[in-house]
Design a protein around this motif. Structure first.
Motif, PDB file in Angstrom:
ATOM      1  N   ARG A   4       0.814  -1.220   0.000  1.00 31.72           N
ATOM      2  CA  ARG A   4       0.000   0.000   0.000  1.00 31.72           C
ATOM      3  C   ARG A   4       0.853   1.278   0.000  1.00 31.72           C
ATOM      4  O   ARG A   4       0.319   2.376  -0.016  1.00 31.72           O
ATOM      5  CB  ARG A   4      -0.928   0.007   1.207  1.00 31.72           C
ATOM      6  N   GLU A   5       2.155   1.138  -0.007  1.00 29.97           N
ATOM      7  CA  GLU A   5       3.042   2.303  -0.006  1.00 29.97           C
ATOM      8  C   GLU A   5       3.035   2.960  -1.390  1.00 29.97           C
ATOM      9  O   GLU A   5       3.019   2.268  -2.412  1.00 29.97           O
ATOM     10  CB  GLU A   5       4.473   1.896   0.351  1.00 29.97           C
ATOM     11  N   PRO A   6       3.054   4.302  -1.436  1.00 36.05           N
ATOM     12  CA  PRO A   6       3.023   4.996  -2.737  1.00 36.05           C
ATOM     13  C   PRO A   6       4.152   4.591  -3.676  1.00 36.05           C
ATOM     14  O   PRO A   6       3.947   4.492  -4.881  1.00 36.05           O
ATOM     15  CB  PRO A   6       3.145   6.476  -2.353  1.00 36.05           C
ATOM     16  N   TYR A   7       5.342   4.336  -3.128  1.00 37.66           N
ATOM     17  CA  TYR A   7       6.459   3.977  -4.006  1.00 37.66           C
ATOM     18  C   TYR A   7       6.256   2.609  -4.658  1.00 37.66           C
ATOM     19  O   TYR A   7       6.944   2.270  -5.619  1.00 37.66           O
ATOM     20  CB  TYR A   7       7.803   4.054  -3.283  1.00 37.66           C
ATOM     21  N   PHE A   8       5.314   1.809  -4.149  1.00 36.54           N
ATOM     22  CA  PHE A   8       4.987   0.525  -4.765  1.00 36.54           C
ATOM     23  C   PHE A   8       3.754   0.664  -5.667  1.00 36.54           C
ATOM     24  O   PHE A   8       3.768   0.275  -6.825  1.00 36.54           O
ATOM     25  CB  PHE A   8       4.738  -0.534  -3.693  1.00 36.54           C
ATOM     26  N   THR A   9       2.696   1.249  -5.140  1.00 38.60           N
ATOM     27  CA  THR A   9       1.427   1.337  -5.886  1.00 38.60           C
ATOM     28  C   THR A   9       1.523   2.252  -7.100  1.00 38.60           C
ATOM     29  O   THR A   9       0.755   2.091  -8.045  1.00 38.60           O
ATOM     30  CB  THR A   9       0.287   1.821  -4.972  1.00 38.60           C
ATOM     31  N   ALA A  10       2.455   3.201  -7.115  1.00 44.43           N
ATOM     32  CA  ALA A  10       2.595   4.096  -8.274  1.00 44.43           C
ATOM     33  C   ALA A  10       2.920   3.321  -9.538  1.00 44.43           C
ATOM     34  O   ALA A  10       2.589   3.747 -10.643  1.00 44.43           O
ATOM     35  CB  ALA A  10       3.692   5.121  -8.008  1.00 44.43           C
ATOM     36  N   HIS A  11       3.525   2.157  -9.401  1.00 44.52           N
ATOM     37  CA  HIS A  11       3.905   1.360 -10.564  1.00 44.52           C
ATOM     38  C   HIS A  11       2.814   0.387 -11.004  1.00 44.52           C
ATOM     39  O   HIS A  11       2.976  -0.319 -11.984  1.00 44.52           O
ATOM     40  CB  HIS A  11       5.190   0.587 -10.265  1.00 44.52           C
ATOM     41  N   LEU A  12       1.699   0.335 -10.294  1.00 41.78           N
ATOM     42  CA  LEU A  12       0.628  -0.600 -10.641  1.00 41.78           C
ATOM     43  C   LEU A  12      -0.430   0.020 -11.540  1.00 41.78           C
ATOM     44  O   LEU A  12      -1.349  -0.668 -11.970  1.00 41.78           O
ATOM     45  CB  LEU A  12      -0.045  -1.122  -9.355  1.00 41.78           C
ATOM     46  N   ILE A  13      -0.327   1.318 -11.833  1.00 42.40           N
ATOM     47  CA  ILE A  13      -1.327   1.999 -12.653  1.00 42.40           C
ATOM     48  C   ILE A  13      -1.208   1.498 -14.085  1.00 42.40           C
ATOM     49  O   ILE A  13      -0.165   1.633 -14.724  1.00 42.40           O
ATOM     50  CB  ILE A  13      -1.140   3.527 -12.585  1.00 42.40           C
ATOM     51  N   ARG A  14      -2.287   0.915 -14.583  1.00 41.47           N
ATOM     52  CA  ARG A  14      -2.294   0.355 -15.945  1.00 41.47           C
ATOM     53  C   ARG A  14      -2.202   1.466 -16.987  1.00 41.47           C
ATOM     54  O   ARG A  14      -2.765   2.536 -16.821  1.00 41.47           O
ATOM     55  CB  ARG A  14      -3.577  -0.445 -16.185  1.00 41.47           C
ATOM     56  N   GLY A  15      -1.479   1.206 -18.062  1.00 35.76           N
ATOM     57  CA  GLY A  15      -1.368   2.154 -19.155  1.00 35.76           C
ATOM     58  C   GLY A  15      -0.306   3.219 -18.944  1.00 35.76           C
ATOM     59  O   GLY A  15       0.023   3.955 -19.862  1.00 35.76           O
ATOM     60  N   GLN A  16       0.219   3.323 -17.743  1.00 34.66           N
ATOM     61  CA  GLN A  16       1.250   4.319 -17.475  1.00 34.66           C
ATOM     62  C   GLN A  16       2.609   3.734 -17.844  1.00 34.66           C
ATOM     63  O   GLN A  16       2.895   2.574 -17.548  1.00 34.66           O
ATOM     64  CB  GLN A  16       1.232   4.726 -16.009  1.00 34.66           C
ATOM     65  N   ALA A  17       3.425   4.541 -18.500  1.00 37.40           N
ATOM     66  CA  ALA A  17       4.765   4.077 -18.883  1.00 37.40           C
ATOM     67  C   ALA A  17       5.604   3.825 -17.627  1.00 37.40           C
ATOM     68  O   ALA A  17       5.438   4.489 -16.616  1.00 37.40           O
ATOM     69  CB  ALA A  17       5.441   5.125 -19.756  1.00 37.40           C
TER      70      ALA A  17
END
Length: 181
Positions: A4-17
């Motif tokens: 749930r940490e932002p530095y982990f979840t930021a990479h789970l956004i689909r379609g984002q490079a």
């Protein structure tokens, strides 16, 4: 559990490079204020496999700025992240580490609004009210940016001196060429 940490979840956004994520300065991870940089690890079919990251404390940033501006030619130097959090400030660096400049810095807001890698600004300083020249530069896609500034009077004095010197050299050259002709 870092799921749930932002530095982990930021990479789970689909379609984002896949790009480098820079966290805000935080104490929770190591007990000292630090910034986390993470990059996603993806498979051949763009499947998310995990992240690789590094946590950097305050002492790293003065060393980096010293390498960028070793002669103290800028009277104010600042490193900040995309959110406007100060990671380094030449004047009283430890006191300002982690402070946010979004509300107080028109230079930050103008730079963020333009969406360019390098911007130049002239205006009053939030620190002392004197008119300053600001150069703001994004450091690649790292999420970090630099602000270097100098007092306008100081820059104009150097410019005037150079104009006088080069004018004298030009006049001397014309006189010598005229004499030899």
């Amino acid at each position: 559990d870092v799921s749930r940490e932002p530095y982990f979840t930021a990479h789970l956004i689909r379609g984002q490079a896949s790009r480098l994520f820079t966290s805000r300065p935080d104490k929770r991870l190591l007990g000292v204020t630090a910034v986390t940089f993470t990059l996603p690890v993806v498979g051949a079919n763009r499947q998310f496999l995990g992240i690789v990251g590094v946590t950097i404390g305050f002492k790293f940033f003065p060393n980096i700025l010293q390498a960028i501006n070793p002669d103290d030619s800028a009277s104010m130097s600042v490193i900040f992240n995309r959110d406007g959090d100060l990671l380094y400030r030449r004047s009283e660096p430890e006191k300002f580490f982690g402070n946010n400049i979004v509300k107080v810095s028109t230079v930050f807001r103008e730079h963020a609004g333009l969406g360019r890698q390098v911007t130049r600004h002239i205006g009053p300083s939030a620190q002392d009210g004197k008119t300053r020249l600001f150069l703001v530069r994004d450091v690649g896609d790292s999420g970090l940016s630099l602000i270097l500034s100098r007092q306008l009077d100081e820059v104009l004095a150097r410019w005037r001196r150079n104009v006088v010197i080069y004018s004298l050299i030009f006049i001397f050259t014309i006189v010598v060429v005229g004499f030899l002709a």
